[in-house]
Design a protein around this motif. Sequence first.
Motif, PDB file in Angstrom:
ATOM      1  N   GLN A 153     -24.845   3.420 -35.344  1.00  9.08           N
ATOM      2  CA  GLN A 153     -23.782   2.501 -34.954  1.00  9.08           C
ATOM      3  C   GLN A 153     -23.980   1.134 -35.585  1.00  9.08           C
ATOM      4  OE1 GLN A 153     -23.594   2.391 -30.690  1.00  9.08           O
ATOM      5  NE2 GLN A 153     -22.838   4.490 -30.506  1.00  9.08           N
ATOM      6  N   THR A 154     -25.192   0.643 -35.547  1.00  8.44           N
ATOM      7  CA  THR A 154     -25.490  -0.672 -36.098  1.00  8.44           C
ATOM      8  C   THR A 154     -25.223  -0.726 -37.591  1.00  8.44           C
ATOM      9  OG1 THR A 154     -27.170  -1.069 -34.406  1.00  8.44           O
ATOM     10  CG2 THR A 154     -27.290  -2.405 -36.408  1.00  8.44           C
ATOM     11  N   LEU A 155     -25.660   0.300 -38.319  1.00  7.28           N
ATOM     12  CA  LEU A 155     -25.475   0.329 -39.763  1.00  7.28           C
ATOM     13  C   LEU A 155     -24.001   0.450 -40.131  1.00  7.28           C
ATOM     14  CD1 LEU A 155     -26.826   0.298 -42.509  1.00  7.28           C
ATOM     15  CD2 LEU A 155     -27.021   2.773 -42.394  1.00  7.28           C
ATOM     16  N   ALA A 156     -23.259   1.291 -39.418  1.00  8.12           N
ATOM     17  CA  ALA A 156     -21.837   1.480 -39.705  1.00  8.12           C
ATOM     18  C   ALA A 156     -21.055   0.192 -39.453  1.00  8.12           C
ATOM     19  CB  ALA A 156     -21.276   2.614 -38.857  1.00  8.12           C
ATOM     20  N   ARG A 157     -21.340  -0.481 -38.343  1.00  8.43           N
ATOM     21  CA  ARG A 157     -20.650  -1.734 -38.042  1.00  8.43           C
ATOM     22  C   ARG A 157     -20.973  -2.803 -39.079  1.00  8.43           C
ATOM     23  NH1 ARG A 157     -21.900  -1.625 -31.518  1.00  8.43           N
ATOM     24  NH2 ARG A 157     -20.431   0.062 -31.048  1.00  8.43           N
ATOM     25  N   LYS A 158     -22.215  -2.870 -39.466  1.00  7.77           N
ATOM     26  CA  LYS A 158     -22.647  -3.838 -40.469  1.00  7.77           C
ATOM     27  C   LYS A 158     -21.915  -3.620 -41.783  1.00  7.77           C
ATOM     28  CE  LYS A 158     -26.766  -5.383 -42.997  1.00  7.77           C
ATOM     29  NZ  LYS A 158     -28.225  -5.152 -43.211  1.00  7.77           N
ATOM     30  N   ALA A 159     -21.777  -2.360 -42.187  1.00  6.46           N
ATOM     31  CA  ALA A 159     -21.122  -2.037 -43.451  1.00  6.46           C
ATOM     32  C   ALA A 159     -19.641  -2.408 -43.423  1.00  6.46           C
ATOM     33  CB  ALA A 159     -21.296  -0.557 -43.748  1.00  6.46           C
ATOM     34  N   ILE A 160     -18.937  -2.042 -42.344  1.00  9.88           N
ATOM     35  CA  ILE A 160     -17.503  -2.339 -42.246  1.00  9.88           C
ATOM     36  C   ILE A 160     -17.266  -3.836 -42.103  1.00  9.88           C
ATOM     37  CG2 ILE A 160     -15.434  -2.038 -40.829  1.00  9.88           C
ATOM     38  CD1 ILE A 160     -16.449   0.772 -40.157  1.00  9.88           C
ATOM     39  N   ASP A 161     -18.036  -4.496 -41.243  1.00 11.73           N
ATOM     40  CA  ASP A 161     -17.889  -5.943 -41.053  1.00 11.73           C
ATOM     41  C   ASP A 161     -18.117  -6.700 -42.357  1.00 11.73           C
ATOM     42  OD1 ASP A 161     -17.381  -5.452 -38.420  1.00 11.73           O
ATOM     43  OD2 ASP A 161     -19.341  -6.112 -37.677  1.00 11.73           O
ATOM     44  N   ALA A 162     -19.101  -6.254 -43.138  1.00 13.28           N
ATOM     45  CA  ALA A 162     -19.412  -6.927 -44.396  1.00 13.28           C
ATOM     46  C   ALA A 162     -18.234  -6.854 -45.361  1.00 13.28           C
ATOM     47  CB  ALA A 162     -20.653  -6.313 -45.034  1.00 13.28           C
ATOM     48  N   ILE A 168     -13.888   7.549 -42.723  1.00  4.51           N
ATOM     49  CA  ILE A 168     -13.724   8.080 -41.370  1.00  4.51           C
ATOM     50  C   ILE A 168     -15.075   8.161 -40.663  1.00  4.51           C
ATOM     51  CG2 ILE A 168     -13.096  10.155 -40.058  1.00  4.51           C
ATOM     52  CD1 ILE A 168     -10.928  10.677 -42.129  1.00  4.51           C
ATOM     53  N   ILE A 169     -16.094   8.582 -41.404  1.00  5.46           N
ATOM     54  CA  ILE A 169     -17.436   8.690 -40.824  1.00  5.46           C
ATOM     55  C   ILE A 169     -17.936   7.328 -40.375  1.00  5.46           C
ATOM     56  CG2 ILE A 169     -19.853   9.165 -41.368  1.00  5.46           C
ATOM     57  CD1 ILE A 169     -18.855  11.435 -43.174  1.00  5.46           C
ATOM     58  N   TYR A 170     -17.746   6.304 -41.221  1.00  3.27           N
ATOM     59  CA  TYR A 170     -18.232   4.966 -40.880  1.00  3.27           C
ATOM     60  C   TYR A 170     -17.548   4.425 -39.622  1.00  3.27           C
ATOM     61  CZ  TYR A 170     -19.812   5.178 -45.731  1.00  3.27           C
ATOM     62  OH  TYR A 170     -20.386   5.555 -46.908  1.00  3.27           O
ATOM     63  N   SER A 171     -16.223   4.524 -39.576  1.00  2.00           N
ATOM     64  CA  SER A 171     -15.497   3.952 -38.439  1.00  2.00           C
ATOM     65  C   SER A 171     -15.789   4.713 -37.149  1.00  2.00           C
ATOM     66  CB  SER A 171     -13.985   3.942 -38.705  1.00  2.00           C
ATOM     67  OG  SER A 171     -13.482   5.256 -38.844  1.00  2.00           O
ATOM     68  N   ALA A 172     -15.921   6.041 -37.240  1.00  2.00           N
ATOM     69  CA  ALA A 172     -16.244   6.833 -36.053  1.00  2.00           C
ATOM     70  C   ALA A 172     -17.619   6.457 -35.516  1.00  2.00           C
ATOM     71  CB  ALA A 172     -16.190   8.321 -36.371  1.00  2.00           C
ATOM     72  N   MET A 173     -18.582   6.326 -36.431  1.00  2.00           N
ATOM     73  CA  MET A 173     -19.936   5.985 -36.012  1.00  2.00           C
ATOM     74  C   MET A 173     -19.997   4.583 -35.433  1.00  2.00           C
ATOM     75  SD  MET A 173     -22.745   7.787 -36.074  1.00  2.00           S
ATOM     76  CE  MET A 173     -23.730   7.236 -34.683  1.00  2.00           C
ATOM     77  N   ALA A 174     -19.171   3.675 -35.972  1.00  2.00           N
ATOM     78  CA  ALA A 174     -19.147   2.289 -35.489  1.00  2.00           C
ATOM     79  C   ALA A 174     -18.360   2.147 -34.196  1.00  2.00           C
ATOM     80  CB  ALA A 174     -18.542   1.388 -36.553  1.00  2.00           C
ATOM     81  N   ARG A 175     -17.621   3.181 -33.816  1.00  2.00           N
ATOM     82  CA  ARG A 175     -16.725   3.153 -32.652  1.00  2.00           C
ATOM     83  C   ARG A 175     -15.557   2.193 -32.871  1.00  2.00           C
ATOM     84  NH1 ARG A 175     -20.516   3.180 -27.181  1.00  2.00           N
ATOM     85  NH2 ARG A 175     -21.527   5.174 -27.527  1.00  2.00           N
ATOM     86  N   TYR A 176     -15.166   2.040 -34.136  1.00  2.00           N
ATOM     87  CA  TYR A 176     -14.063   1.159 -34.501  1.00  2.00           C
ATOM     88  C   TYR A 176     -12.760   1.958 -34.570  1.00  2.00           C
ATOM     89  CZ  TYR A 176     -17.127  -2.759 -35.845  1.00  2.00           C
ATOM     90  OH  TYR A 176     -18.010  -3.808 -35.848  1.00  2.00           O
ATOM     91  N   PRO A 177     -11.613   1.302 -34.418  1.00  2.00           N
ATOM     92  CA  PRO A 177     -10.336   2.019 -34.511  1.00  2.00           C
ATOM     93  C   PRO A 177     -10.035   2.428 -35.949  1.00  2.00           C
ATOM     94  CG  PRO A 177      -9.948  -0.336 -34.313  1.00  2.00           C
ATOM     95  CD  PRO A 177     -11.426  -0.129 -34.114  1.00  2.00           C
TER      96      PRO A 177
END
Length: 260
Positions: free
Chosen positions: A170-179, A200-209
């Motif tokens: 979750q932390t890595l996925a959020r970091k990648a999308i936020d960046a 899709i994998i990144y957003s699902a793992m980050a719990r993002y819409p």
Amino acid sequence: MLNSIITLKPTYDLVSNKGVVPVALSLDTVGALTQSADDLKIITGILTGSKYSFKDSKKLKVGIINLSKEKNNPIFEKFKCVLEKSMSIIPSDNFSLEDIKYLEDEVDATMVAEFPSSLNSYFRDTENTKVTVKYLVDQKKGGPANSYDRLKKALSSTSCNNTHDIQKGQTLARKAIDALLEKNKVDALLVFEDPNLNGIIYSAMARYPSMTIPLGLDDKGFPKSIFACTRANSDAVLLSVALAADRNPRFRHKPMFIGY
């Protein structure tokens, strides 16, 4: 993504999962699948109990990432031109997220680790109290072959006392999308031709819409879509993008049936 409909997977936990057959409690999210953006807005409002405050699309900035091997892809160019009429488009080729394989493995490991306990918990709340993951495996009632294999894998992971740490992914996925959002100063990211569905994998793992928007049919009659994602609780941004696209010349076409 080959669906020719507009879909929205809301921010995690924005909609109750009560009564839904679970796959992985850390990833499962209830969302709408519709033929139009207006329908999607209505159903999402009902599901969330919220009245979204939609941002003026002219003030929206979206980053469109084209991963197509074909330069000047006509489907992509047409969609881009439509969006440019109502919002700012920031092109970006920078989608080199670190540890891609790690995130792919993270999603799979999360599903395997959480599937048995969440499904057994679901069965306990139904009248079929005798049904468990083990019962399904023993009775070979797992559905298609890949589903049955996942049931067996999930059952074996239970016996191994799996203690998978979900927070890392979750932390890595959020970091990648936020960046990506911050670097390009955009409200949302749209990804075209993502062969491995990494977005899709990144957003699902980050719990993002996340969202898919239809782009018509390719030359073989397969529906094409573009994937979009943004930060948590910014679902209205994605809906605004869908509304802007859907009120321009329609991209949605009824797909032909193609046998397999």
